[in-house]
Design an enzyme around this catalytic site. Structure first.
Site, PDB file in Angstrom:
ATOM      1  N   ASP A 249      35.574  73.521  17.468  1.00  0.00           N
ATOM      2  CA  ASP A 249      35.692  72.229  16.800  1.00  0.00           C
ATOM      3  C   ASP A 249      34.510  72.005  15.869  1.00  0.00           C
ATOM      4  O   ASP A 249      33.626  72.840  15.745  1.00  0.00           O
ATOM      5  CB  ASP A 249      35.899  71.095  17.814  1.00  0.00           C
ATOM      6  CG  ASP A 249      34.742  70.955  18.784  1.00  0.00           C
ATOM      7  OD1 ASP A 249      33.607  71.269  18.401  1.00  0.00           O
ATOM      8  OD2 ASP A 249      34.972  70.522  19.928  1.00  0.00           O
ATOM      9  N   LYS A 271      38.272  68.547  13.863  1.00  0.00           N
ATOM     10  CA  LYS A 271      39.035  67.344  13.585  1.00  0.00           C
ATOM     11  C   LYS A 271      38.146  66.358  12.862  1.00  0.00           C
ATOM     12  O   LYS A 271      37.451  65.568  13.464  1.00  0.00           O
ATOM     13  CB  LYS A 271      39.598  66.779  14.887  1.00  0.00           C
ATOM     14  CG  LYS A 271      40.759  67.619  15.367  1.00  0.00           C
ATOM     15  CD  LYS A 271      41.445  66.976  16.536  1.00  0.00           C
ATOM     16  CE  LYS A 271      40.859  67.525  17.812  1.00  0.00           C
ATOM     17  NZ  LYS A 271      40.873  66.666  18.926  1.00  0.00           N
ATOM     18  N   MET A 384      30.717  58.737  20.229  1.00  0.00           N
ATOM     19  CA  MET A 384      31.501  58.281  19.065  1.00  0.00           C
ATOM     20  C   MET A 384      31.365  56.772  18.888  1.00  0.00           C
ATOM     21  O   MET A 384      32.344  56.067  18.654  1.00  0.00           O
ATOM     22  CB  MET A 384      32.984  58.673  19.244  1.00  0.00           C
ATOM     23  CG  MET A 384      33.185  60.173  19.290  1.00  0.00           C
ATOM     24  SD  MET A 384      34.866  60.653  19.688  1.00  0.00           S
ATOM     25  CE  MET A 384      34.804  60.680  21.480  1.00  0.00           C
TER      26      MET A 384
HETATM   27  N1  SAH Z   1      32.356  67.163  24.512  1.00  0.00           N
HETATM   28  C1  SAH Z   1      31.274  66.582  23.746  1.00  0.00           C
HETATM   29  C2  SAH Z   1      31.611  65.221  23.204  1.00  0.00           C
HETATM   30  C3  SAH Z   1      32.744  65.198  22.229  1.00  0.00           C
HETATM   31  S1  SAH Z   1      32.974  63.626  21.510  1.00  0.00           S
HETATM   32  C4  SAH Z   1      30.009  66.527  24.632  1.00  0.00           C
HETATM   33  O1  SAH Z   1      30.098  66.766  25.829  1.00  0.00           O
HETATM   34  O2  SAH Z   1      28.936  66.275  24.099  1.00  0.00           O
HETATM   35  C5  SAH Z   1      31.967  63.744  20.064  1.00  0.00           C
HETATM   36  C6  SAH Z   1      30.763  62.829  20.177  1.00  0.00           C
HETATM   37  O3  SAH Z   1      29.755  63.453  20.977  1.00  0.00           O
HETATM   38  C7  SAH Z   1      30.052  62.565  18.871  1.00  0.00           C
HETATM   39  O4  SAH Z   1      30.710  61.535  18.126  1.00  0.00           O
HETATM   40  C8  SAH Z   1      28.698  62.110  19.356  1.00  0.00           C
HETATM   41  O5  SAH Z   1      28.745  60.789  19.844  1.00  0.00           O
HETATM   42  C9  SAH Z   1      28.493  63.024  20.545  1.00  0.00           C
HETATM   43  N2  SAH Z   1      27.689  64.217  20.200  1.00  0.00           N
HETATM   44  C10 SAH Z   1      28.068  65.497  20.218  1.00  0.00           C
HETATM   45  N3  SAH Z   1      27.054  66.314  19.883  1.00  0.00           N
HETATM   46  C11 SAH Z   1      26.001  65.523  19.666  1.00  0.00           C
HETATM   47  C12 SAH Z   1      24.644  65.761  19.289  1.00  0.00           C
HETATM   48  N4  SAH Z   1      24.178  66.985  19.083  1.00  0.00           N
HETATM   49  N5  SAH Z   1      23.832  64.688  19.165  1.00  0.00           N
HETATM   50  C13 SAH Z   1      24.270  63.439  19.379  1.00  0.00           C
HETATM   51  N6  SAH Z   1      25.529  63.165  19.735  1.00  0.00           N
HETATM   52  C14 SAH Z   1      26.383  64.187  19.861  1.00  0.00           C
END
Ligand code: SAH
Length: 464
Positions: A249, A271, A384
């Site tokens: 993704d 996405k 998010m």
């Molecule tokens: N499965 C992922 C989350 C997916 S939803 C997890 O466990 O982290 C996507 C959201 O994750 C983004 O909109 C943001 O809020 C957060 N996110 C993912 N990577 C990030 C990062 N490196 N720093 C800050 N927020 C992050």
């Protein structure tokens, strides 16, 4: 990349070096590993150079280089360790059409010699474009220690067997054979009985692989972590090492995709919020399609696949197709972000629970949940949450939350461009707009960065 790494065939080609001291010796030791025709110009050659000349390993001219001396040379090294003399010889060589390296003069060199790990025919070249020789040496030392001395021998013997291995179908079957050879059977045979045993092993191994069943497809749902490749688990690395197809993704960084097996097909199922994107059904269909073709599929998801990752839909699809699967957990954004601000997700006497919320879909979050969250000391990690910041703020305040509750937004956690925005519930929407965050960002409700927290506590003590 200012310098493009290539491996040049030097067999029978002319390489010229001017110089007879330490710098010349260092380069010659490397050049003597090749099959180039070497000519050295030196008025005062070191004894080693004289010895090599006597052994016929190079041609030694005991004089200063003159125009015409580099005719037909492909490479030239100016190694007199004297700026004026190096400039003079380099000009001669350039005029003769040779590619020129001036030792310790990156600027005027047309090529540079990398640090080399030699397991001939396996050669690792390390370059830093002159930026960090110390780093190149450290990497070299690391690789020297990690690559067994017998690797070159195994590769040499293996090379002679490549034709025979063509009885196996191209692709996965052949690859399995070779990894079995290099990482299991080969080194074992070498330890047991040297080169002869390795040669015998190859045939036995081939028969074994010829009779092996065609592998079945499999899907690994792998957490890629927050972005820093060092935050991948060893299992994630292994899955990437053996993947035929990687479906990732948008959150998965380039540095992590670089780690996928070179032959792996990379598919971006990113996405995007706007613009073209694959629907969840399309993604599930894609995973299943590759799995049914017998591929080792890695479904690579940012953070942890079980956190806001639509994992269940994909597992259902894979199950329905009768494929096997497993999940490799990853470090979720909340863990990486809380590490970035030096806080704990839970803390005795502050919060004994923590909520993971998504700002994307707040429908399931009922009034009594908001009320509970609005109590002092509660902590939530909001994924998010950028677009819905104002909505979240409104709900919390409506349910009695203190407007001064600390809120911290961590953008690009664990990545080089990580940013931390420390604010309050009151100021959250405005501060978010002002900061103009563009990367993935995690919002902590009820947590301030440790340093800011210390300031607040001091202030509260003073008030008390
Ligand atoms: N499965 C992922 C989350 C997916 S939803 C997890 O466990 O982290 C996507 C959201 O994750 C983004 O909109 C943001 O809020 C957060 N996110 C993912 N990577 C990030 C990062 N490196 N720093 C800050 N927020 C992050």
């Amino acid at each position: 990349m200012k310098h493009f790494p290539i491996f040049m065939a030097l067999e029978g080609r002319r390489v010229v070096l001017s110089g007879g001291g330490e710098a010349a010796l260092a380069k010659l030791r490397l050049l003597l590993k090749t099959e180039a025709r070497l000519t050295v110009f030196a008025t005062a050659p070191a004894p080693e150079i004289e010895a090599w000349a006597e052994e016929g390993r190079l041609t030694l001219e005991r004089r200063a280089m003159a125009p015409g001396d580099t005719t037909c040379a492909v490479l030239f090294y100016a190694a007199d360790e004297d700026d004026a003399e190096d400039a003079r010889t380099a000009a001669i060589a350039r005029a003769d059409g040779a590619i020129v390296n001036i030792v310790d003069n990156l600027e005027d060199s047309q090529f540079i010699t990398p640090a080399i790990v030699d397991r001939d025919p396996v050669t690792v070249a390390i370059g830093t474009e002159g930026a960090a020789p110390v780093l190149a040496r450290a990497i070299k030392a690391d690789l020297e220690a990690r690559l067994p001395a017998t690797l070159g021998t195994l590769a040499r013997i293996g090379k002679g067997f490549r034709k025979a291995v063509e009885v196996l179908p191209f692709g996965r079957r052949r690859r399995d054979f070779w990894s079995d050879y290099y990482f299991n059977a080969g080194p074992r045979a070498m330890d047991d009985g040297g080169e002869g045993a390795v040669k015998d092993t190859l045939q036995t191994l081939l028969t074994k692989h010829e009779n092996a069943d065609t592998p079945e497809g499999h899907v690994a749902f792998v957490g890629a972590g927050p972005g820093d490749p060092e935050l991948l688990t060893l299992k994630a690395r292994k899955a990437l090492d053996t993947a035929d197809v990687v479906i990732h993704d948008r959150l998965v960084t380039k540095d992590i995709l670089e780690l996928a097996r070179r032959e792996a097909v990379l598919i971006d199922a990113g996405k995007e919020g706007f613009g073209p994107s694959m629907s969840q059904e399309e993604i599930s269909r894609l995973i299943v399609e590759h799995g049914l073709q017998g591929a080792q599929v890695v479904r690579l998801k940012g953070g942890d696949p079980t956190v806001f990752g639509r994992l269940d839909e994909e597992i259902d699809a894979v199950d329905a197709a009768g494929l096997t699967w497993h999940v490799v957990p990853g470090i979720t954004a909340a863990s990486a972000s809380v590490a970035a601000i030096g806080q704990s997700l839970t803390k005795r006497e502050r919060n004994s629970s923590v909520r993971y919320l998504t700002g994307h879909d707040m429908k399931g979050f009922a009034d009594h949940d908001w009320k509970a969250l609005a109590r002092t000391g509660e902590v939530a990690a909001i994924y998010m949450g950028k677009k819905s910041a104002r909505f979240i703020q409104g709900r919390l305040i409506m349910h009695g939350a203190d407007r001064a509750t600390p809120v911290t937004v961590v953008e690009n956690a664990s990545r080089p461009d990580q940013r931390v925005l420390s604010t309050t519930l009151e100021r959250l929407p405005q501060d978010l707009t002002d900061a103009g965050l563009t990367g993935p960002a995690l919002t902590f409700y009820g947590l301030a960065p440790r340093a800011a927290q210390a300031e607040i506590s001091k202030f509260e003590q003073e008030l008390a």
